[in-house]
Design an enzyme around this catalytic site. Structure first.
Site, PDB file in Angstrom:
ATOM      1  N   HIS A 129       0.834  -1.209   0.000  1.00 19.60           N
ATOM      2  CA  HIS A 129       0.000   0.000   0.000  1.00 19.60           C
ATOM      3  C   HIS A 129       0.871   1.262   0.000  1.00 19.60           C
ATOM      4  O   HIS A 129       0.528   2.260  -0.631  1.00 19.60           O
ATOM      5  CB  HIS A 129      -0.923   0.024   1.215  1.00 19.60           C
ATOM      6  CG  HIS A 129      -2.178  -0.778   1.056  1.00 19.60           C
ATOM      7  ND1 HIS A 129      -3.208  -0.390   0.229  1.00 19.60           N
ATOM      8  CD2 HIS A 129      -2.568  -1.943   1.629  1.00 19.60           C
ATOM      9  CE1 HIS A 129      -4.178  -1.286   0.303  1.00 19.60           C
ATOM     10  NE2 HIS A 129      -3.813  -2.242   1.138  1.00 19.60           N
ATOM     11  N   ASP A 184      -7.338  -2.215  -1.920  1.00 16.01           N
ATOM     12  CA  ASP A 184      -8.371  -2.955  -1.194  1.00 16.01           C
ATOM     13  C   ASP A 184      -9.695  -2.622  -1.853  1.00 16.01           C
ATOM     14  O   ASP A 184     -10.056  -1.437  -1.973  1.00 16.01           O
ATOM     15  CB  ASP A 184      -8.408  -2.536   0.274  1.00 16.01           C
ATOM     16  CG  ASP A 184      -7.171  -2.978   1.047  1.00 16.01           C
ATOM     17  OD1 ASP A 184      -6.458  -3.865   0.545  1.00 16.01           O
ATOM     18  OD2 ASP A 184      -6.934  -2.444   2.142  1.00 16.01           O
ATOM     19  N   GLU A 187      -6.411 -12.074   3.059  1.00 17.04           N
ATOM     20  CA  GLU A 187      -7.340 -10.947   2.933  1.00 17.04           C
ATOM     21  C   GLU A 187      -8.002 -11.013   1.551  1.00 17.04           C
ATOM     22  O   GLU A 187      -7.374 -10.673   0.551  1.00 17.04           O
ATOM     23  CB  GLU A 187      -6.591  -9.615   3.088  1.00 17.04           C
ATOM     24  CG  GLU A 187      -5.895  -9.456   4.426  1.00 17.04           C
ATOM     25  CD  GLU A 187      -5.080  -8.163   4.519  1.00 17.04           C
ATOM     26  OE1 GLU A 187      -4.967  -7.441   3.503  1.00 17.04           O
ATOM     27  OE2 GLU A 187      -4.564  -7.882   5.610  1.00 17.04           O
ATOM     28  N   HIS A 206      -7.627  -7.787  -0.781  1.00 20.86           N
ATOM     29  CA  HIS A 206      -6.334  -7.138  -1.038  1.00 20.86           C
ATOM     30  C   HIS A 206      -5.673  -7.715  -2.293  1.00 20.86           C
ATOM     31  O   HIS A 206      -5.400  -8.917  -2.377  1.00 20.86           O
ATOM     32  CB  HIS A 206      -5.419  -7.346   0.169  1.00 20.86           C
ATOM     33  CG  HIS A 206      -4.032  -6.790  -0.002  1.00 20.86           C
ATOM     34  ND1 HIS A 206      -3.647  -5.598   0.565  1.00 20.86           N
ATOM     35  CD2 HIS A 206      -2.954  -7.253  -0.670  1.00 20.86           C
ATOM     36  CE1 HIS A 206      -2.375  -5.365   0.255  1.00 20.86           C
ATOM     37  NE2 HIS A 206      -1.940  -6.353  -0.508  1.00 20.86           N
TER      38      HIS A 206
END
Length: 211
Positions: free
Chosen positions: A115, A122, A183, A186
């Protein structure tokens, strides 16, 4: 992300700018992670092109709903330390290395965080009316909170949620992204984790303090 092979990947940053994805008007952009400087809505140019491709591959009843892209290194560090502190309090017998490894499964260590390179997004799926569809857990649910249902391939979710996750993964993978398997929301491209996963010698995006 705690795998030492990820940190060992060298970065040859290609120098692409971070661009506000809201300028295209193609994506739904959620405000839940909005910050005063609008960092959350920025991604590297190459990722935006791939998101556009993924959007075109979706069935017409779905749209991508982007929640968070770029995250300044200082904010990433705060997120990591907050989660690590929570794990320490809940597991006082854990060593520092075990806390770091466990925290890294959910929040990337600041030094390698995709990120913070503008290389991760996301996102989830929304119906044509803009309402989020069932993905099995809320976005950003931790493994502890969701009893592992946040893992992309968890078998404890409904058939509908599984179908939605499979659709998201299919179009994002076809556009060149890799998913982080703990996740479901992600996806990244061009970062160290992507490089390891796809057999690339270098990452093309590294941490950035600029917008």
């Amino acid at each position: 992300m705690s795998d030492p092979r990820v940190a060992a990947i060298p970065v040859q940053d290609c120098g692409e700018e971070l661009i506000d994805i809201r300028a295209s008007g193609l994506f739904l952009v959620d405000q839940r992670k909005q910050d005063s400087d609008g960092h959350f809505a920025h991604l590297r140019h190459g990722l935006i092109e791939r998101l556009e491709h993924a959007q075109r591959l979706l069935p017409t009843e779905f749209r991508l709903l982007v929640v968070e892209g770029y995250r300044p290194p200082a904010l990433q560090r705060a997120y990591f330390e907050e989660y690590a502190t929570k794990l320490r309090r809940g597991n006082p017998d854990w060593s520092d290395s075990r806390v770091h490894e466990a925290a890294s499964r959910y929040v990337s260590p600041p030094e390698i965080a995709p990120h913070s390179a503008g290389a991760a997004v996301d996102l989830t799926l929304a119906a044509s009316d803009g309402q989020e569809v069932d993905m099995g857990t809320r976005m950003n649910a931790s493994p502890e909170e969701s009893d592992g249902a946040c893992y992309t391939h968890a078998n404890s979710i409904s058939g509908a949620a599984r179908a939605h996750r499979d659709t998201l993964c299919r179009v994002m993978s076809a556009a060149g992204f890799v998913n982080y398997p703990t996740e479901w929301w992600h996806f990244s491209y061009g970062d160290r984790y992507w490089a390891l996963h796809t057999g690339q010698a270098d990452a093309i995006y590294g941490p950035s303090d600029r917008t």
